[in-house]
Design a protein around this motif. Structure first.
Motif, PDB file in Angstrom:
ATOM      1  N   GLY A  74       0.869   7.726  -0.940  1.00 13.90           N
ATOM      2  CA  GLY A  74       0.880   8.385   0.359  1.00 13.90           C
ATOM      3  C   GLY A  74       0.977   9.903   0.287  1.00 13.90           C
ATOM      4  O   GLY A  74       0.441  10.601   1.150  1.00 13.90           O
ATOM      5  N   ASP A 128      -2.407  11.375   0.444  1.00 16.60           N
ATOM      6  CA  ASP A 128      -3.009  11.291   1.782  1.00 16.60           C
ATOM      7  C   ASP A 128      -2.466  12.386   2.694  1.00 16.60           C
ATOM      8  O   ASP A 128      -3.218  13.023   3.434  1.00 16.60           O
ATOM      9  N   ARG A 182       1.614  -0.295  -4.378  1.00 18.62           N
ATOM     10  CA  ARG A 182       2.181  -0.301  -5.721  1.00 18.62           C
ATOM     11  C   ARG A 182       3.024  -1.559  -5.888  1.00 18.62           C
ATOM     12  O   ARG A 182       3.790  -1.922  -4.989  1.00 18.62           O
ATOM     13  N   LYS A 219       8.508  -1.689  -2.801  1.00 16.74           N
ATOM     14  CA  LYS A 219       7.538  -2.278  -1.865  1.00 16.74           C
ATOM     15  C   LYS A 219       7.784  -3.772  -1.656  1.00 16.74           C
ATOM     16  O   LYS A 219       7.004  -4.443  -0.979  1.00 16.74           O
ATOM     17  N   TYR A 276      -8.442  -3.266   4.783  1.00 17.51           N
ATOM     18  CA  TYR A 276      -7.876  -2.907   6.100  1.00 17.51           C
ATOM     19  C   TYR A 276      -8.822  -3.380   7.207  1.00 17.51           C
ATOM     20  O   TYR A 276      -8.394  -3.820   8.265  1.00 17.51           O
TER      21      TYR A 276
HETATM   22  P1  ADP Z   1       3.430   5.079  -1.372  1.00 20.65           P
HETATM   23  O1  ADP Z   1       3.069   6.518  -1.310  1.00 20.65           O
HETATM   24  O2  ADP Z   1       4.905   4.825  -1.396  1.00 20.65           O
HETATM   25  O3  ADP Z   1       2.720   4.332  -2.445  1.00 20.65           O
HETATM   26  P2  ADP Z   1       2.238   4.888   1.308  1.00 20.65           P
HETATM   27  O4  ADP Z   1       2.204   3.752   2.280  1.00 20.65           O
HETATM   28  O5  ADP Z   1       2.817   6.161   1.794  1.00 20.65           O
HETATM   29  O6  ADP Z   1       2.971   4.369  -0.006  1.00 20.65           O
HETATM   30  O7  ADP Z   1       0.728   5.198   0.818  1.00 20.65           O
HETATM   31  C1  ADP Z   1       0.019   4.320   0.073  1.00 20.65           C
HETATM   32  C2  ADP Z   1      -1.432   4.791   0.002  1.00 20.65           C
HETATM   33  O8  ADP Z   1      -1.952   4.391  -1.262  1.00 20.65           O
HETATM   34  C3  ADP Z   1      -2.319   4.140   1.039  1.00 20.65           C
HETATM   35  O9  ADP Z   1      -3.409   4.992   1.301  1.00 20.65           O
HETATM   36  C4  ADP Z   1      -2.810   2.876   0.315  1.00 20.65           C
HETATM   37  O10 ADP Z   1      -3.999   2.373   0.865  1.00 20.65           O
HETATM   38  C5  ADP Z   1      -3.021   3.438  -1.077  1.00 20.65           C
HETATM   39  N1  ADP Z   1      -2.941   2.473  -2.178  1.00 20.65           N
HETATM   40  C6  ADP Z   1      -1.810   2.009  -2.772  1.00 20.65           C
HETATM   41  N2  ADP Z   1      -2.130   1.173  -3.793  1.00 20.65           N
HETATM   42  C7  ADP Z   1      -3.483   1.107  -3.827  1.00 20.65           C
HETATM   43  C8  ADP Z   1      -4.419   0.410  -4.660  1.00 20.65           C
HETATM   44  N3  ADP Z   1      -4.030  -0.384  -5.645  1.00 20.65           N
HETATM   45  N4  ADP Z   1      -5.734   0.610  -4.425  1.00 20.65           N
HETATM   46  C9  ADP Z   1      -6.148   1.426  -3.424  1.00 20.65           C
HETATM   47  N5  ADP Z   1      -5.311   2.106  -2.605  1.00 20.65           N
HETATM   48  C10 ADP Z   1      -3.998   1.944  -2.799  1.00 20.65           C
END
Ligand code: ADP
Length: 482
Positions: free
Chosen positions: A18, A21, A296, A301, A363
């Motif tokens: 995240g 993002d 993750r 999680k 999604y």
């Molecule tokens: P964190 O930063 O704690 O991992 P967040 O919910 O803030 O969790 O953000 C997770 C982001 O990472 C989202 O955009 C999610 O779609 C992406 N993501 C996590 N794991 C994967 C994966 N294995 N493949 C693709 N996108 C992933």
């Protein structure tokens, strides 16, 4: 205002979660309001680096301890991300394929932070704010205030955003030599519980501290991997600002990662096409509800309880649903999720790894998104899911608590449970199957979710007013908890 974001990640350059993002979106929306927001991050060996053109804007030389190195700052030529993007190139330290996970991460991120400050120190003007993100950049507020060489920068206001307090970058005091010479009377500003703790130091030295949701800020005072007392002590400078989502990247009507686009009006047909693709690819039954997990595979999680929750659901509820998991993390969890595949009856599959395109398709095509998080500072997945008409099934914690209302409540739209425990998750799954069979209610909830506003609009304004509060003020003198 000129705002410099310093971060280890930034989508689409390099993203592990995240943080990427958020840093890839927030500056863009700050610029749209007429500010000048820039991002500075390490130069990893990524596709984005290879596929874009760069200008060299600065070359410098500095050191961590007795290791002297040259660093180069390069800038992306076209401003295509909606903000100026600068990468710090340090030969041999940063130019690697992965963002994290190397034995010398301490040296890598210290060298990165020192180089960023060293570069800013030669600017003819000063930025209005330096906004640092998580522990990888948490030493910067200390460096600009208390390292002799950079003290002329001490009046630049700093903000630290905590995206995840579980990871703090702790290093032994034997590594203190990595920092540029500093006022040793100030050692307490680096120390937390007998070690140098970059996140704790950021909390002590930054002018303002934010977390990515209000509930997470509350919860951190109870449980934040050892920082509870510090956050209680510093509560006056802390605030919670909910993350938004990048509505340009995450738009089911235009998403560049899949073909069958849809809007609120065409969601039923659009989602069905993506679901079919997923079911064909992963050998699932398209007539059953599709419940997915993306993230993750770590304890935070709740990933370790997924295997038991899935087996129990099959056993107690029956084979009435599909599960599709995308993620990577703890090898034991990966192995357990893989081994469930043997028992699948066209109703379970897993993809171990990171796959941005697949995540977007999931999604879009899923009916439900499972998030049994033990800790969730904000959580973006549930917001993406809702924008794509997928019902989030979340544990009542952190940002999940702040963004999802159970469909049993007035104007609700999600499935919410209290504990990251097999029983709670299984009950949530039972409710999901029940909801799926009520197609009218499902359609109503889908529409309600898709019309929610999770954009950055209001959060960007909150950040701007936070910066405004610090402008033209004298730096705060730090004090330490007893
Ligand atoms: P964190 O930063 O704690 O991992 P967040 O919910 O803030 O969790 O953000 C997770 C982001 O990472 C989202 O955009 C999610 O779609 C992406 N993501 C996590 N794991 C994967 C994966 N294995 N493949 C693709 N996108 C992933």
């Amino acid at each position: 205002m000129e705002i410099i974001h310093v971060s280890a990640e930034c989508y689409p350059v390099a993203k592990a979660g995240g943080l990427g993002d958020v840093v890839g979106a927030l500056p863009k929306y700050q610029n749209e309001l007429g500010h000048i927001a820039k991002v500075v991050m390490p130069m990893y060996k990524t596709k984005f680096l290879m596929n874009n053109a760069w200008d060299v804007v600065h070359k410098g030389r500095t050191n961590i301890g007795d290791y002297w190195f040259d660093y180069t700052i390069i800038k992306e030529q076209t401003n295509k991300l909606g903000f100026d993007l600068y990468l710090v190139d340090i030969n041999g330290l940063l130019d690697r394929e992965k963002v994290y996970g190397y034995d010398d991460d301490t040296e890598r991120f210290t060298a990165f932070q020192v180089s960023v400050v060293d570069w800013i120190s030669v600017w003819v003007h000063k930025p209005d704010v330096i906004h640092v993100h998580d522990h990888h950049t948490g030493l910067i507020p200390f460096i600009i205030k208390h390292c002799y060489k950079y003290q002329h920068l001490h009046s630049i206001p700093t903000v630290l955003t905590i995206h995840n307090a579980q990871y703090q970058g702790t290093m032994g005091w034997d590594k203190s030599y990595l920092l540029p010479p500093w006022d040793s009377w100030k050692w307490g500003l680096l120390d937390w519980k007998g070690a140098i703790n970059p996140l704790a130091s950021g909390i002590k030295c930054a002018w303002k501290v934010t977390t990515v949701s209000k509930s997470y800020l509350e919860e951190m005072r109870q449980s934040s991997n050892g920082l509870e007392d510090l956050l209680e002590y510093e509560r006056g400078k802390c605030s919670g600002i909910l993350n938004g989502i990048d509505v340009d990247v995450w738009d089911p009507a235009t998403d560049s990662y899949f073909e069958d686009h849809f809007t609120v009006k065409t969601a039923a047909e659009g989602k069905a096409k993506s679901k079919k693709k997923l079911c064909d690819t992963f050998d699932l039954d398209v007539n059953k509800p599709l419940i997915v997990f993306i993230g993750r595979l770590v304890g935070e999680k709740g990933a370790d309880i997924l295997p038991a929750a899935i087996s129990d659901s099959f056993y107690y509820i029956g084979r009435k649903m599909n599960f599709l998991i995308l993620g990577s993390g703890f090898p034991e969890v990966e192995a357990q999720l893989n081994s469930l595949q043997r028992l699948a009856q066209k109703d379970y599959s897993v993809y171990i790894g990171y796959n941005e395109a697949l995540s977007h398709l999931m999604y879009a095509g899923a009916d439900f998104l499972l998030m049994p998080s033990r800790v969730e500072p904000c959580g973006l997945n549930q917001m993406y899911a809702m924008r794509y008409g997928t019902v989030p099934m979340v544990r009542r914690t952190g940002g999940l608590r702040d963004t999802v209302i159970d469909y049993g409540e007035k104007n609700g739209y999600g499935i919410v449970y209290n504990w990251a425990a097999v029983g709670d998750i299984t009950q949530g799954i039972w409710r999901a199957v029940d909801l799926y069979n009520d197609s009218e209610r499902m359609a109503e909830i889908r529409e309600r979710m898709m019309l929610l506003d999770f954009s950055w609009q209001s959060s960007v304004l909150q950040y701007i007013s936070l910066y405004e509060e610090m402008r033209h003020k004298e730096p705060v003198t730090e004090s330490l908890p007893e």
